[in-house]
Design a protein around this motif. Sequence first.
Motif, mmCIF file in Angstrom:
data_model
loop_
_atom_site.group_PDB
_atom_site.id
_atom_site.type_symbol
_atom_site.label_atom_id
_atom_site.label_comp_id
_atom_site.label_asym_id
_atom_site.label_seq_id
_atom_site.Cartn_x
_atom_site.Cartn_y
_atom_site.Cartn_z
ATOM 1 N N ARG A 22 4.550 -9.237 6.373
ATOM 2 C CA ARG A 22 5.860 -8.711 6.796
ATOM 3 C C ARG A 22 6.649 -8.168 5.615
ATOM 4 N NH1 ARG A 22 2.553 -10.943 10.457
ATOM 5 N NH2 ARG A 22 3.410 -10.771 12.551
ATOM 6 N N LEU A 23 6.557 -8.854 4.471
ATOM 7 C CA LEU A 23 7.388 -8.467 3.320
ATOM 8 C C LEU A 23 6.746 -7.378 2.470
ATOM 9 C CD1 LEU A 23 8.726 -11.929 2.120
ATOM 10 C CD2 LEU A 23 9.829 -10.267 3.631
ATOM 11 N N TYR A 24 5.404 -7.328 2.437
ATOM 12 C CA TYR A 24 4.703 -6.392 1.556
ATOM 13 C C TYR A 24 3.693 -5.562 2.354
ATOM 14 C CZ TYR A 24 6.422 -9.964 -1.710
ATOM 15 O OH TYR A 24 7.189 -10.865 -2.399
ATOM 16 N N PRO A 25 4.151 -4.772 3.301
ATOM 17 C CA PRO A 25 3.205 -3.970 4.088
ATOM 18 C C PRO A 25 2.464 -2.949 3.226
ATOM 19 C CG PRO A 25 5.468 -3.279 4.512
ATOM 20 C CD PRO A 25 5.553 -4.541 3.716
ATOM 21 N N GLU A 26 3.011 -2.645 2.051
ATOM 22 C CA GLU A 26 2.390 -1.643 1.182
ATOM 23 C C GLU A 26 1.303 -2.238 0.295
ATOM 24 O OE1 GLU A 26 5.817 -3.356 -1.253
ATOM 25 O OE2 GLU A 26 5.239 -3.100 0.852
ATOM 26 N N ALA A 27 1.111 -3.551 0.306
ATOM 27 C CA ALA A 27 0.063 -4.175 -0.505
ATOM 28 C C ALA A 27 -1.316 -3.696 -0.057
ATOM 29 C CB ALA A 27 0.154 -5.693 -0.398
ATOM 30 N N PRO A 28 -2.267 -3.576 -0.988
ATOM 31 C CA PRO A 28 -3.613 -3.104 -0.624
ATOM 32 C C PRO A 28 -4.252 -3.950 0.468
ATOM 33 C CG PRO A 28 -3.358 -3.193 -3.014
ATOM 34 C CD PRO A 28 -2.140 -3.841 -2.437
ATOM 35 N N ASN A 29 -4.120 -5.266 0.363
ATOM 36 C CA ASN A 29 -4.494 -6.197 1.418
ATOM 37 C C ASN A 29 -3.709 -7.474 1.165
ATOM 38 O OD1 ASN A 29 -6.200 -8.199 -0.133
ATOM 39 N ND2 ASN A 29 -7.398 -6.347 -0.506
ATOM 40 N N HIS A 30 -3.908 -8.479 1.981
ATOM 41 C CA HIS A 30 -3.066 -9.660 1.880
ATOM 42 C C HIS A 30 -3.866 -10.927 1.591
ATOM 43 C CE1 HIS A 30 -0.561 -6.612 3.816
ATOM 44 N NE2 HIS A 30 0.410 -7.195 3.148
#
Length: 206
Positions: free
Chosen positions: A127-135
Motif C-alpha cells: 500500500r505504501l510503496y506501490p512503486e517498489a520493484p516487488n515486495h
Amino acid sequence: MTQTPADTLVVLDFETTGLSPNQGDRAIEIGAVKLHQGQVVDRFQQLMNPGFRVSGFIEGYTGITNAMLAGAPGCDEVMDGFADFIDGCNMVAHNASFDQRFLDAELAAVGRDYAGDFVCSMLLARRLYPEAPNHKLGSLVTFKSIPHDGVFHRALADAQMTADLWMAMLADLQGDWGVSAPRFAQLKKLSKTPKAQVSRVLASLA
C-alpha cells in the motif's frame, strides 16, 4: 490490543521444514524482536529439532543443517518459552499468513495461545510503496536503503530486517502523510485496504 501503538509489538520470523503445517511441516527456527516505542528492548532466537531430518533443499535455503538441529531442543520446549515472550503483544511478520500458520500450529501442539493480533508488513508495504520493484523482504530492504549484514533466511536476521522496515514505514507515514503515532489496528486496516482507497484512508488518519 486494538488501541496499542503501532511501534510497540513483536516482529517475528520462522524458518520451517516446508510450506504448510497441515502437511506435517514443522518450525526449525524462531527469531523475534520486541519493540517498545520503536526501540528494541528484547530478542528471541532458537533453533528447534522438529523430530525428523530436514531436506537438502531446506538445508541449502536456510543454512540450517541437520547437524545443527541434532543438538537443539524440541519444538515443544522452544514454543512454550516463545509463548511467554509474546504474551500480551501484537505481532508483525513479513508474509504474515505463513508465520501465523506455523505459530498457531506450534502453540496448539503445546496447549498455548496468544491474545495479540497480526499485521503483515508485506501487505502494508504494497500500500505504501506501490512503486517498489516487488515486495519481498530483501527487495524492500534494498528499496528503502536499510542497512543489513547480507544474511537472509535466518530467523533473527529476517525479524530484525522486518522490524527495521516496519519502523521505516512508520517514519514515512509521518513524513509523507502526516500520520503520527498510528495505532496498531489502524495499520491493520490500512494493510487490507483496496489499493484504490489507500490515499483516502491515509488522509483520514492524518
